[in-house]
Motif scaffolding. Structure first.
Motif, PDB file in Angstrom:
ATOM      1  N   TRP A  83      43.854  40.339   4.004  1.00  0.00           N
ATOM      2  CA  TRP A  83      43.730  41.737   3.596  1.00  0.00           C
ATOM      3  C   TRP A  83      43.094  41.843   2.215  1.00  0.00           C
ATOM      4  O   TRP A  83      42.268  42.716   1.972  1.00  0.00           O
ATOM      5  CB  TRP A  83      45.098  42.413   3.609  1.00  0.00           C
ATOM      6  N   VAL A  84      43.489  40.961   1.313  1.00  0.00           N
ATOM      7  CA  VAL A  84      42.952  40.992  -0.053  1.00  0.00           C
ATOM      8  C   VAL A  84      41.437  40.815  -0.033  1.00  0.00           C
ATOM      9  O   VAL A  84      40.702  41.541  -0.707  1.00  0.00           O
ATOM     10  CB  VAL A  84      43.602  39.897  -0.932  1.00  0.00           C
ATOM     11  N   LYS A  85      40.962  39.863   0.772  1.00  0.00           N
ATOM     12  CA  LYS A  85      39.517  39.608   0.850  1.00  0.00           C
ATOM     13  C   LYS A  85      38.773  40.838   1.366  1.00  0.00           C
ATOM     14  O   LYS A  85      37.775  41.278   0.790  1.00  0.00           O
ATOM     15  CB  LYS A  85      39.249  38.414   1.760  1.00  0.00           C
ATOM     16  N   TYR A  86      39.258  41.393   2.480  1.00  0.00           N
ATOM     17  CA  TYR A  86      38.570  42.541   3.088  1.00  0.00           C
ATOM     18  C   TYR A  86      38.628  43.776   2.179  1.00  0.00           C
ATOM     19  O   TYR A  86      37.656  44.531   2.084  1.00  0.00           O
ATOM     20  CB  TYR A  86      39.181  42.859   4.453  1.00  0.00           C
ATOM     21  N   ILE A  87      39.767  43.961   1.545  1.00  0.00           N
ATOM     22  CA  ILE A  87      39.903  45.125   0.658  1.00  0.00           C
ATOM     23  C   ILE A  87      38.987  44.987  -0.553  1.00  0.00           C
ATOM     24  O   ILE A  87      38.368  45.959  -1.000  1.00  0.00           O
ATOM     25  CB  ILE A  87      41.376  45.319   0.227  1.00  0.00           C
ATOM     26  N   ASN A  88      38.868  43.776  -1.088  1.00  0.00           N
ATOM     27  CA  ASN A  88      37.951  43.558  -2.219  1.00  0.00           C
ATOM     28  C   ASN A  88      36.502  43.809  -1.806  1.00  0.00           C
ATOM     29  O   ASN A  88      35.718  44.392  -2.560  1.00  0.00           O
ATOM     30  CB  ASN A  88      38.109  42.146  -2.768  1.00  0.00           C
TER      31      ASN A  88
ATOM     32  N   ILE B 145      55.161  42.291   9.789  1.00  0.00           N
ATOM     33  CA  ILE B 145      54.097  42.411  10.793  1.00  0.00           C
ATOM     34  C   ILE B 145      52.904  41.586  10.313  1.00  0.00           C
ATOM     35  O   ILE B 145      52.250  41.929   9.328  1.00  0.00           O
ATOM     36  CB  ILE B 145      53.688  43.879  10.991  1.00  0.00           C
ATOM     37  N   ASN B 146      52.652  40.499  10.991  1.00  0.00           N
ATOM     38  CA  ASN B 146      51.615  39.567  10.553  1.00  0.00           C
ATOM     39  C   ASN B 146      50.328  39.804  11.343  1.00  0.00           C
ATOM     40  O   ASN B 146      50.077  39.178  12.377  1.00  0.00           O
ATOM     41  CB  ASN B 146      52.103  38.127  10.721  1.00  0.00           C
ATOM     42  N   VAL B 147      49.524  40.724  10.858  1.00  0.00           N
ATOM     43  CA  VAL B 147      48.231  41.012  11.487  1.00  0.00           C
ATOM     44  C   VAL B 147      47.169  41.090  10.394  1.00  0.00           C
ATOM     45  O   VAL B 147      47.468  41.363   9.229  1.00  0.00           O
ATOM     46  CB  VAL B 147      48.247  42.343  12.283  1.00  0.00           C
ATOM     47  N   SER B 148      45.940  40.858  10.789  1.00  0.00           N
ATOM     48  CA  SER B 148      44.829  40.957   9.844  1.00  0.00           C
ATOM     49  C   SER B 148      44.103  42.277  10.067  1.00  0.00           C
ATOM     50  O   SER B 148      44.320  42.944  11.083  1.00  0.00           O
ATOM     51  CB  SER B 148      43.861  39.788  10.046  1.00  0.00           C
TER      52      SER B 148
ATOM     53  N   ASN C 106      36.092  52.078   9.268  1.00  0.00           N
ATOM     54  CA  ASN C 106      34.663  52.336   9.506  1.00  0.00           C
ATOM     55  C   ASN C 106      33.809  51.297   8.800  1.00  0.00           C
ATOM     56  O   ASN C 106      32.780  50.845   9.323  1.00  0.00           O
ATOM     57  CB  ASN C 106      34.283  53.738   9.026  1.00  0.00           C
ATOM     58  N   PHE C 107      34.231  50.929   7.599  1.00  0.00           N
ATOM     59  CA  PHE C 107      33.534  49.892   6.838  1.00  0.00           C
ATOM     60  C   PHE C 107      33.559  48.567   7.594  1.00  0.00           C
ATOM     61  O   PHE C 107      32.537  47.865   7.699  1.00  0.00           O
ATOM     62  CB  PHE C 107      34.175  49.730   5.460  1.00  0.00           C
ATOM     63  N   LEU C 108      34.741  48.203   8.145  1.00  0.00           N
ATOM     64  CA  LEU C 108      34.864  46.948   8.888  1.00  0.00           C
ATOM     65  C   LEU C 108      33.939  46.929  10.101  1.00  0.00           C
ATOM     66  O   LEU C 108      33.319  45.909  10.412  1.00  0.00           O
ATOM     67  CB  LEU C 108      36.309  46.733   9.330  1.00  0.00           C
ATOM     68  N   VAL C 109      33.859  48.069  10.800  1.00  0.00           N
ATOM     69  CA  VAL C 109      32.971  48.158  11.965  1.00  0.00           C
ATOM     70  C   VAL C 109      31.510  48.092  11.520  1.00  0.00           C
ATOM     71  O   VAL C 109      30.690  47.392  12.131  1.00  0.00           O
ATOM     72  CB  VAL C 109      33.248  49.464  12.747  1.00  0.00           C
ATOM     73  N   PHE C 110      31.194  48.798  10.462  1.00  0.00           N
ATOM     74  CA  PHE C 110      29.825  48.830   9.925  1.00  0.00           C
ATOM     75  C   PHE C 110      29.348  47.432   9.540  1.00  0.00           C
ATOM     76  O   PHE C 110      28.182  47.069   9.744  1.00  0.00           O
ATOM     77  CB  PHE C 110      29.778  49.772   8.725  1.00  0.00           C
ATOM     78  N   GLU C 111      30.271  46.627   8.987  1.00  0.00           N
ATOM     79  CA  GLU C 111      29.922  45.277   8.537  1.00  0.00           C
ATOM     80  C   GLU C 111      30.108  44.225   9.633  1.00  0.00           C
ATOM     81  O   GLU C 111      30.004  43.027   9.364  1.00  0.00           O
ATOM     82  CB  GLU C 111      30.768  44.904   7.314  1.00  0.00           C
TER      83      GLU C 111
ATOM     84  N   TYR D 110      32.790  43.256  11.060  1.00  0.00           N
ATOM     85  CA  TYR D 110      34.013  42.462  10.963  1.00  0.00           C
ATOM     86  C   TYR D 110      34.883  42.678  12.202  1.00  0.00           C
ATOM     87  O   TYR D 110      35.654  41.814  12.582  1.00  0.00           O
ATOM     88  CB  TYR D 110      34.816  42.834   9.715  1.00  0.00           C
ATOM     89  N   ARG D 111      34.789  43.871  12.782  1.00  0.00           N
ATOM     90  CA  ARG D 111      35.473  44.131  14.045  1.00  0.00           C
ATOM     91  C   ARG D 111      34.617  45.068  14.885  1.00  0.00           C
ATOM     92  O   ARG D 111      33.779  45.801  14.350  1.00  0.00           O
ATOM     93  CB  ARG D 111      36.893  44.675  13.823  1.00  0.00           C
ATOM     94  N   LYS D 112      34.848  45.060  16.206  1.00  0.00           N
ATOM     95  CA  LYS D 112      33.974  45.794  17.117  1.00  0.00           C
ATOM     96  C   LYS D 112      34.467  47.205  17.398  1.00  0.00           C
ATOM     97  O   LYS D 112      33.685  48.095  17.721  1.00  0.00           O
ATOM     98  CB  LYS D 112      33.837  45.034  18.448  1.00  0.00           C
TER      99      LYS D 112
END
Length: 301
Positions: A4-9, A45-48, A86-91, A93-95
Motif C-alpha cells: 500500500w505504501v508503494k502504491y500510495i506514494n 484484512i491482508n489484501v493489496s 482510477n489511478f491504479l487502472v490508468f497505470e 496496476y489492476r484491470k
C-alpha cells in the motif's frame, strides 16, 4: 501493508506532477487512503491495492459511516477512493475498478457564509492599532477582503508579488497556478503602512526576507494564525456567525456580484478553474438577479 505504501506514494507523485495539485490537496487525498489502510490493519484484512474487492471497500465505507461520518464527509471519502483506484487502472496496476458500483451519497450544495460590509468594518475597527500586530492584522483583513484571496495565498504572498504601480498583485494559487489580481489604493495604503513602519523593525529569519506578512519572530504566518486572528475579532465584537478567512473570500465575490460585476470577471479574480464553481455565489441575492433581468433583457417591459 508495504505494498500500500508503494502504491500510495506513486499515487501522490501522480497527483502532484501529472495533475498539478497543491500540497494540501495531495495530503487530503493521502489521508483518505490512510483511513482505508488503518481499517484493513485493525481488522486483520491482508489484501493489496491490486486485489482488494468491492465488497471489502463497501464494508469499509459502511463501518466508517456507522461511526457518525456525515454524508458530505462520506461523499468526499468515496471520491478520494475512486480517484486512487482510477489511478491504479490508468497505470495498468489492476484491470477492474472496484469502486464502480459504490454510489456517492446525494448532498445539497453547501452555501457559503458571508459578512455584510458593516460586519467587515466592525471586525477591522476592533483591531488594536496600538500594537505592531494590529497594523499587520488590519493589512491582512483588508487584503483578504479586497482581493478575495484564499488564506494559503495570503500567507505565501511576497513583497516581490506586489505591483502597486500597475494596480495588481501576483497570486500563486492551487496547483501553483499564477494569476494577477487587482488591488485598490485603499488596500495598498494599509499594506504600505505595514511594510514601511512595522516590518522593517522585525528580526527577519533567513528564507523569509521576501515574505510579506510576518509573525513577531520574523517568520511567515501559518493559516492557523490567520484563522485565530479572525476568530478572536469575531468574539470581540460578539459576532453571531461562524467565520474563517474563507468567509472574506466569499464576501468579496458576493459583494462584487451584488454591485454588478459579471461572473466571468469574478471567476478570474478568484482563480476558479471552472465558472461553475463561481456560480455558487448567484444564490446569495435573488433580488439582484431580478434587477439584472429588468435592466438588461430586451423584453423587460
Amino acid at each position: 501493508m508495504k505494498s500500500w505504501v508503494k502504491y500510495i506514494n506513486d499515487y501522490k507523485s501522480y497527483l502532484k506532477i501529472e495533475r498539478g495539485l497543491s500540497v494540501n490537496s495531495v495530503t487530503n487525498y493521502a489521508f483518505d487512503m490512510q483511513k482505508l489502510t488503518d481499517y484493513l490493519t485493525d481488522n486483520s484484512i491482508n489484501v493489496s491495492p491490486v486485489n482488494i474487492t468491492d465488497d471489502t471497500l463497501q464494508q469499509f465505507i459502511y463501518d466508517v459511516s456507522s461511526q457518525g461520518l456525515s454524508a458530505r464527509s462520506r461523499a468526499r471519502l468515496i471520491s478520494g477512493l475512486k480517484s486512487f483506484f482510477n489511478f491504479l487502472v490508468f497505470e495498468d496496476y489492476r484491470k477492474d475498478m472496484p469502486m464502480e458500483l459504490i454510489e456517492v451519497p446525494k448532498i445539497g450544495r453547501k452555501l457559503p457564509d458571508t459578512l455584510s460590509t458593516a460586519e467587515i468594518d466592525s471586525l477591522i475597527a476592533a483591531i488594536n492599532l496600538s500594537t505592531a500586530e494590529g497594523e499587520r492584522n488590519r493589512a491582512i483583513l483588508e487584503t483578504l477582503y479586497s482581493c478575495g484571496l484564499r488564506v494559503s495565498e495570503l500567507v505565501t504572498l511576497r513583497l516581490s508579488d506586489l505591483f502597486f504601480d500597475e494596480g495588481f498583485i501576483k497570486i500563486t494559487g492551487k496547483g501553483n497556478k499564477q494569476r494577477f489580481v487587482p488591488i485598490g489604493s485603499f488596500t495598498q495604503k494599509y499594506i504600505d503602512l505595514y511594510t514601511t513602519t512595522i516590518r522593517p523593525h522585525l528580526n527577519i529569519n533567513k528564507g523569509h526576507e521576501d515574505t510579506l506578512f510576518l509573525n513577531r519572530w520574523g517568520r511567515g504566518l501559518t493559516r492557523a494564525m490567520v484563522f485565530t486572528i479572525i476568530k478572536q475579532l469575531a468574539v470581540k465584537i460578539n459576532l453571531q456567525k461562524s467565520i474563517s478567512p474563507h468567509t472574506f473570500r466569499h464576501s468579496f465575490a458576493t459583494h462584487l456580484l451584488e454591485n454588478g460585476a459579471d461572473l466571468r470577471s469574478i471567476q478570474l479574480m478568484l482563480g476558479h478553474e471552472s465558472i461553475t464553481t463561481t456560480e455558487i455565489y448567484v444564490h446569495l441575492d435573488r433580488k439582484f438577479l431580478n434587477i439584472v433581468l429588468n435592466k438588461y433583457h430586451p423584453r423587460k417591459n
